[in-house]
Design an enzyme around this catalytic site. Structure first.
Site, PDB file in Angstrom:
ATOM      1  N   PHE A   1     164.137 113.336  12.949  1.00 47.25           N
ATOM      2  CA  PHE A   1     164.632 112.141  13.621  1.00 47.25           C
ATOM      3  C   PHE A   1     164.799 111.030  12.589  1.00 47.25           C
ATOM      4  O   PHE A   1     164.281 111.109  11.477  1.00 47.25           O
ATOM      5  CB  PHE A   1     163.658 111.685  14.710  1.00 47.25           C
ATOM      6  N   ASN A   2     165.485 109.965  12.977  1.00 48.99           N
ATOM      7  CA  ASN A   2     165.645 108.859  12.037  1.00 48.99           C
ATOM      8  C   ASN A   2     164.289 108.308  11.614  1.00 48.99           C
ATOM      9  O   ASN A   2     164.106 107.936  10.459  1.00 48.99           O
ATOM     10  CB  ASN A   2     166.512 107.758  12.654  1.00 48.99           C
ATOM     11  N   GLU A   3     163.359 108.219  12.559  1.00 46.96           N
ATOM     12  CA  GLU A   3     161.986 107.854  12.214  1.00 46.96           C
ATOM     13  C   GLU A   3     160.989 108.598  13.096  1.00 46.96           C
ATOM     14  O   GLU A   3     161.278 108.886  14.265  1.00 46.96           O
ATOM     15  CB  GLU A   3     161.728 106.345  12.366  1.00 46.96           C
ATOM     16  N   THR A   4     159.840 108.867  12.510  1.00 42.02           N
ATOM     17  CA  THR A   4     158.669 109.332  13.253  1.00 42.02           C
ATOM     18  C   THR A   4     157.544 108.344  12.971  1.00 42.02           C
ATOM     19  O   THR A   4     157.326 107.950  11.821  1.00 42.02           O
ATOM     20  CB  THR A   4     158.254 110.744  12.809  1.00 42.02           C
TER      21      THR A   4
ATOM     22  N   HIS B   1     162.858 101.077  16.989  1.00 41.92           N
ATOM     23  CA  HIS B   1     162.860 102.010  18.119  1.00 41.92           C
ATOM     24  C   HIS B   1     161.613 102.878  18.137  1.00 41.92           C
ATOM     25  O   HIS B   1     161.096 103.217  19.204  1.00 41.92           O
ATOM     26  CB  HIS B   1     164.142 102.857  18.113  1.00 41.92           C
TER      27      HIS B   1
END
Length: 299
Positions: free
Chosen positions: A44-47, A73
């Site tokens: 994902f774009n961030e975790t 997010h």
């Protein structure tokens, strides 16, 4: 070793929409190497990883390629997850991030919404070539809206805001991500955030897309919290200084089937801290097997 990673879609009430984020509640049990492993596996774009220390909450954020100091997010997703599990109470909670201490508001009136303070707004002029910016977005220079400035903005992460004339141009965008650093000479690690004042939703004031820095290991961020916060200040400063409501709604993600909306509360002092609001929805989980950390850096 196996680790449970929860998956939440932020800025949406519907699974499969908004911006997906990994949420790991057992971050205190993991090394930096293992956190980076998990972020790369989830892709994902961030975790976000929750580190609990004597009742304090610290969040760390990893893209598939590197650690970043803050993520909008993923914070909304994580705090929503904690609120749903009764691990944080409604009201104000302070969290620690590598960008500083941030105020989080938990609103629960039968429907959970998260308010997130961001760091103070910062701005830097873009002095590069307009045609080059258009080209790396897959557009032509005459598609950019010269009524408003192109500039770097930051409420936690640097991004370049690029005003676009028409909403229809957003479907034509095809980013040449690997070329970003050569064009973004002032801040080579920045992402690029094109936007316009035309919207699909009549209750929104801005429409955007967000193309990631090549150092992040991803291409596009579906619905972006930090960039939306910065856009709120930009909107009040350059687009609509007469906005007395000091709240706007920003839509993003429709071009990739990930529609979401970010609400932005704009401070009276534009150099102060902005606040974003959003909700999230649980969309699944994964049990991830990890390699042993042998003291080496993953990056």
């Amino acid at each position: 070793m196996r680790v449970e990673a929860l998956i939440y879609d932020a800025f949406s009430e519907m699974p499969g929409k908004g911006n997906p984020a990994g949420v790991v509640l057992s971050g205190h049990e993991l090394s930096d190497y293992q956190m980076q492993q998990i972020a790369k596996i989830l892709n994902f774009n961030e975790t976000a990883f929750v580190i609990r220390d004597n009742g304090n909450i610290c969040l760390r954020y990893f893209t598939p390629g590197r650690e970043v100091p803050m993520c909008g997010h993923a914070t909304i997703a994580t705090m929503y997850a904690l609120a749903k599990r009764g691990m944080v109470e409604p009201g104000i909670t302070m969290i620690q991030t590598k960008s500083g201490t941030l105020e989080i508001e938990i609103i629960d009136d039968g429907f959970i919404k998260i308010g997130m303070q961001q760091v103070a707004y910062n701005e830097l002029a873009y002095k590069g070539n307009i045609e080059e910016i258009a080209h790396v977005l897959g557009l032509k220079g005459n598609m950019l809206d010269d009524r408003y400035p192109i500039c770097y903005v930051n409420t936690g992460l640097w991004t370049l805001l690029v005003p676009i004339k028409k909403l229809s141009y957003f479907h034509d965008m095809c980013p040449h991500t690997k070329d970003f650093p050569g064009v973004l000479k002032e801040i080579s690690t920045a992402s690029i955030h094109p936007f316009c004042t035309e919207t699909y939703n009549e209750n929104c004031q801005l429409h955007g897309r967000h193309f990631s820095s090549p150092y992040s290991g991803t291409i596009e961020d579906a619905v972006t919290g930090t960039a939306s916060g910065a856009m709120g200040i930009y909107y009040q400063k350059y687009i609509c200084p007469s906005n007395e409501n000091r709240r706007i709604r920003i839509e993003q993600g429709s071009e990739i089937g990930r529609d979401g909306i970010v609400e932005v509360e704009i401070p009276k002092e534009l150099s102060s801290t902005v606040k974003i609001y959003g909700t999230a929805v649980f969309s699944g989980k994964r049990n991830i097997g990890l390699e042993c950390n042998q003291g080496k850096d993953f990056i």
